[in-house]
Design an enzyme around this catalytic site. Structure first.
Site, PDB file in Angstrom:
ATOM      1  CG  PHE A   1      -1.977  -1.229   0.979  1.00 42.89           C
ATOM      2  CD1 PHE A   1      -3.101  -1.114   0.174  1.00 42.89           C
ATOM      3  CD2 PHE A   1      -1.727  -2.449   1.577  1.00 42.89           C
ATOM      4  CE1 PHE A   1      -3.960  -2.202  -0.030  1.00 42.89           C
ATOM      5  CE2 PHE A   1      -2.580  -3.538   1.389  1.00 42.89           C
ATOM      6  CZ  PHE A   1      -3.698  -3.409   0.583  1.00 42.89           C
ATOM      7  CB  SER A   2       0.606   4.508   1.768  1.00 44.78           C
ATOM      8  OG  SER A   2      -0.641   4.901   1.246  1.00 44.78           O
ATOM      9  CB  THR A   3       5.131   0.827   2.081  1.00 47.14           C
ATOM     10  OG1 THR A   3       4.454   0.584   3.324  1.00 47.14           O
ATOM     11  CG2 THR A   3       6.626   0.688   2.303  1.00 47.14           C
ATOM     12  CB  SER A   4       3.769   2.119  -3.173  1.00 44.89           C
ATOM     13  OG  SER A   4       3.265   0.836  -2.910  1.00 44.89           O
ATOM     14  CE  LYS A   5       0.488   8.131  -0.846  1.00 43.70           C
ATOM     15  NZ  LYS A   5      -0.183   6.852  -0.521  1.00 43.70           N
TER      16      LYS A   5
END
Length: 402
Positions: free
Chosen positions: A77-81
């Site tokens: 999820f937002s770890t991707s950012k």
């Protein structure tokens, strides 16, 4: 700054690694997955350039029959950012982008409807006023089309709130940056993650847009019993925070999108949301972001790494409802107790996350397929507690030698 590819990929150990002094950290991690149906995950810690924890536990499938392996990756999820932002920092480092120039200088289509003055810095600090994804789409299926989402954001009108502080661009962050980078390079984020991050550092566990035939190593997400996107969609009448959070994250059907047994979502490019990582390679990447070598290679120049430590915005985020202490694409390292002051990273819905303390040369990453039952866009208490235990261990463990 070296851009020469590493001579070899990181060796994948056959057995988990736990250095002296980190035994309690490993035990805490393993306890998360010691019950049937608890799922699985991996934890990696690099200290002074040396792996001191590289461990995994539990199962990687919904039937709870297949054990987690050293090479298992998890949708995070937002770890991707944090990974997408790292690509942008490579280009900033080479002066192929400039922080305070408008995005439209490279991507002219973006400069319409009041967006001509939005800068790269505004995007990296969530101040572009484009947090609202719900009004851009007709259904959750639209999220799977990266070029279409880039085009819709290019045509969008920003929220009237810019100038009043940051508002977390939970999904749109990735497509704004992928649209910018496509305009600069002609390449998509799948290629850029590989060419700018994975290849130079010799990593194999940073993936997005994974072809159907290459998904066997990806853990299956476990059902949470509730739909975060649907919950947020029902909240907007309660508070202004809930309204903004719903606009940014409350997409009806997104739970089904990620839980679909065909796993079509893994083939999409949602650069803020659907990256797949091993903890080992996330920790290695963050070591590089902290200004330290990985496999003998520096990811960023000293000046660029130092810039990542600087807090750009301390105000309350109008989507998250709390101060995030935004850096350029990263937030403070959230954990219980005393945290390293200059530590930064990015956490994700469901529990995953990574951070680095550049002063202490300490990088940490955690991935899991069991989404926390009391989770938030910043995950849940599992990674917070693991991070606290890791920082505590470094105060008494012997410092490793390279």
């Amino acid at each position: 700054m070296s851009t020469t590819p590493a001579a070899h990929v990181l060796r994948i150990p056959a057995e988990p690694l736990v250095a002296p002094g980190f035994e309690k950290v490993a035990a805490r991690f393993e306890s998360l997955f010691d019950q049937p149906g608890a799922g699985g995950g991996a934890l990696a810690v690099r200290w002074h350039g040396v792996p001191v924890v590289d461990t995994w536990a539990g199962t990687r499938d919904r039937a709870t029959r297949r054990p987690w392996l050293a090479e298992t990756g998890a949708p995070s999820f937002s770890t991707s950012k944090g990974v997408t932002a790292a690509v942008v920092h490579r280009y900033l480092d080479r002066h192929e982008l400039q922080l305070d120039r408008p995005v439209a200088a490279w991507w002219p289509a973006f400069g319409v409807n009041g967006k001509a003055g939005i800068t790269v810095r505004d995007v990296l600090t969530h101040q572009a006023g484009l947090h609202d994804v719900r009004d851009l789409i007709d259904s959750a299926q639209d999220l799977l089309e990266d070029e279409e989402m880039e085009a819709r954001l290019a045509a969008a009108t920003p929220d009237p709130l810019p100038g009043n502080g940051p508002g977390y661009h939970a999904m749109t962050f990735g497509w704004i940056l992928s649209g910018l980078m496509r305009a600069v390079t002609g390449r998509d984020m799948r290629d850029l993650w590989q060419e700018e991050l994975a290849e130079p550092l010799g990593l194999t566990g940073l993936r997005i847009g994974i072809p159907d035939g290459e998904r066997a190593h990806v853990a299956e997400l476990l059902e949470t019993g509730w739909d975060f996107g649907d919950l947020l969609h029902r909240l907007p009448g309660l508070t202004s925070w809930a309204r903004r959070a719903s606009e940014a994250m409350g997409v009806p059907g997104i739970n089904e999108l990620f839980m679909d047994p065909t796993r079509r979502v893994l083939g999409a490019q949602m650069p803020a949301v659907n990256g797949v990582f091993t903890a080992r390679d996330l920790a290695a990447l963050y070591t590089g972001l902290g200004g330290h070598e990985v496999n003998g290679v520096r990811l960023l120049s000293e000046g660029s790494s130092d810039r990542l430590r600087i807090v750009q915005e301390k105000g309350r985020d109008y989507v998250m409802g709390i101060p995030m202490y935004w850096r350029l694409g990263y937030h403070r390292a959230f954990m219980a107790g005393r945290r390293p002051r200059q530590a930064f990273g990015h956490y994700g819905f469901g529990g995953s996350g990574a951070w680095v303390d550049p002063v202490g040369d300490l990088s940490v990453a955690f991935v899991t397929n069991r989404l926390g039952t009391a989770t938030t866009p910043l995950g849940d208490v599992r990674f917070f507690r693991l991070s606290t235990a890791i920082v505590g261990a470094t105060r008494s463990a012997p410092v490793p030698t390279r």
